[in-house]
Write a protein that holds these residues in place. Structure first.
Motif, short mmCIF file in Angstrom:
data_model
loop_
_atom_site.label_atom_id
_atom_site.label_comp_id
_atom_site.label_asym_id
_atom_site.label_seq_id
_atom_site.Cartn_x
_atom_site.Cartn_y
_atom_site.Cartn_z
N MET A 242 0.69 -1.27 -0.01
CA MET A 242 0.15 -0.06 0.00
C MET A 242 0.96 1.15 0.02
SD MET A 242 -3.30 1.02 2.58
CE MET A 242 -2.02 0.68 4.16
N LEU A 243 0.49 1.98 -0.95
CA LEU A 243 1.48 3.35 -1.04
C LEU A 243 0.75 4.62 -0.31
CD1 LEU A 243 2.16 2.86 -4.75
CD2 LEU A 243 3.78 1.99 -2.98
N LEU A 244 -0.42 4.64 -0.44
CA LEU A 244 -1.33 5.68 0.19
C LEU A 244 -2.50 5.20 0.50
CD1 LEU A 244 -1.30 8.29 -2.79
CD2 LEU A 244 0.26 8.27 -0.82
N LYS A 245 -2.93 6.03 1.97
CA LYS A 245 -4.25 5.79 2.61
C LYS A 245 -4.80 6.96 3.13
CE LYS A 245 -6.24 2.85 6.21
NZ LYS A 245 -5.72 1.99 7.35
N ASP A 246 -6.12 7.21 2.80
CA ASP A 246 -6.97 8.16 3.26
C ASP A 246 -5.99 9.46 2.52
OD1 ASP A 246 -8.67 6.75 4.58
OD2 ASP A 246 -7.45 6.44 6.39
N ALA A 247 -5.57 9.42 1.60
CA ALA A 247 -5.05 10.78 1.14
C ALA A 247 -6.10 11.39 0.23
CB ALA A 247 -3.97 10.32 -0.13
N ARG A 248 -5.98 12.92 0.46
CA ARG A 248 -7.00 13.64 -0.09
C ARG A 248 -6.95 13.89 -1.69
NH1 ARG A 248 -10.98 13.84 2.68
NH2 ARG A 248 -11.49 15.80 1.49
N ALA A 249 -5.51 13.66 -2.09
CA ALA A 249 -5.36 13.61 -3.70
C ALA A 249 -3.89 12.96 -3.69
CB ALA A 249 -5.44 15.12 -4.31
#
Length: 344
Positions: free
Chosen positions: A1-8
């Motif tokens: 997983m690279l991003l989690k809960d990112a806005r953009a």
């Protein structure tokens, strides 16, 4: 997983590409190249620049491996983007385990180190990663340092290929092949550090090879005010610390707990919890003693990391100065393991 809960996030593709709906498999978009473009989700709507698609997840593929870029880093394999609650975005990179290890090796160990130390590191990382995947877990930045293609080079990729499919087994099973930067002279029992009886075979061993590391011995002063401020993030009732005492040191000197006497009484917590609260880049390990230094507390310690499994600086010296092969290094730090090639 690279991003989690990112806005953009910022997405780019440096080769012909296709974007598919994850649920239906329907082709949503294709093109010859994608310049840096903002991506996000609003509910179940995927937003790619000015394009909008009704979907909760997409898969992006490219005709050239390593051409997909997310937030400035290029990745091999497929990029999966998912909608999350409150208009968040999750990004997963799905790829072959060997390509994943290519992205890990130069991020976990200096690329200029000896081949045999790097081979040992590749086998450790592969064993650790496959062990987690067999438990159904997605790998993230807290597990292994993965930087996509950033730290790859031909030499490192050749080393990964030379160890292809090789993992460590103990008593017929893959196990979490923990490793760390510097042990300080002796590695630690996994049971002592993590409290997990299933890791009883991961015993501490004498090292003595990591003395070239700048973290072999270290000292740091932490102001009393700053220390209390950090501890109060988890223990808001804590005021007026009198003493900080590490408790139950193991063979490698790593304590399992820390006892704190303060104006309101006494508090005991896990040594690693204490280290993380103070800061893992402030306290490099849980092998330390504490002295009152007036307005500060002086922590005198050894090693960097949890101290379990392979000591990376030790592996480098065993290879470069002692002429040890990668399999000898692994059998030293993981007594009783069997090296198995699980696929070609």
């Amino acid at each position: 997983m690279l991003l989690k809960d990112a806005r953009a996030a910022r997405l780019a593709v440096h080769a012909p590409y296709k974007v598919f709906d994850l649920s239906s498999g329907k082709l949503l978009l294709d093109g010859n190249e994608l310049g840096k473009t903002a991506v996000s989700f609003r509910g179940n709507e995927f937003i790619l620049g000015r394009e909008r698609f009704r979907t909760a997840g997409v898969k992006l593929t490219s005709s050239r491996d390593g051409a997909v870029e997310l937030d400035g880093t290029r990745y091999r394999g497929e990029m999966l983007l998912f909608a999350q609650p409150s208009d968040g975005l999750k990004a997963l990179n799905r790829l072959d385990i060997e390509k994943y290890i290519q992205g890990v090796l130069g991020s976990e160990m200096p690329a200029y180190w000896d081949d045999e130390a790097l081979k040992a590191q590749a086998v450790c990382a592969r064993t650790y990663a496959l062990g987690l995947k067999m438990k159904g877990k997605d790998l993230n930045a807290l597990h292994l340092a993965y930087r996509g293609t950033t730290n790859e080079n031909r030499r490192l990729n050749k080393i990964v290929e030379e160890t292809r499919g090789i993992v460590m087994f103990y008593d017929g099973s893959i196990f979490p092949a923990y490793f760390h930067s510097t042990c300080g002279g002796h590695t630690e029992d996994a049971v002592h550090v993590f409290g997990d009886d299933t890791l009883a075979h991961l015993r501490g061993v004498e090292c003595g090879f990591c003395d070239r590391s700048k973290y072999y011995r270290w000292k740091v002063d932490v102001s009393k005010a700053d220390l209390e401020k950090k501890l109060r993030k988890k223990y808001p009732q804590l005021r007026g610390v009198y003493t900080v005492v590490p408790v139950d040191p193991g063979y490698g000197g790593h304590s399992s707990r820390v006892r704190i006497k303060h104006a309101g009484g006494e508090l005991e917590m896990g040594a690693n919890d204490f280290r993380l609260l103070v800061g893992p880049k402030v306290l490099f390990s849980t092998a330390f003693s504490v002295q009152d230094n007036g307005k500060a507390r002086r922590f005198s310690g050894s090693g960097w990391g949890h101290g379990v499994g392979m000591c990376q600086y030790g592996a480098q010296k065993m290879a470069a100065k002692k002429g040890a092969r990668w399999n000898e290094i692994l059998r030293h730090y993981y007594p009783g393991v069997e090296l198995v090639k699980v696929y070609q």
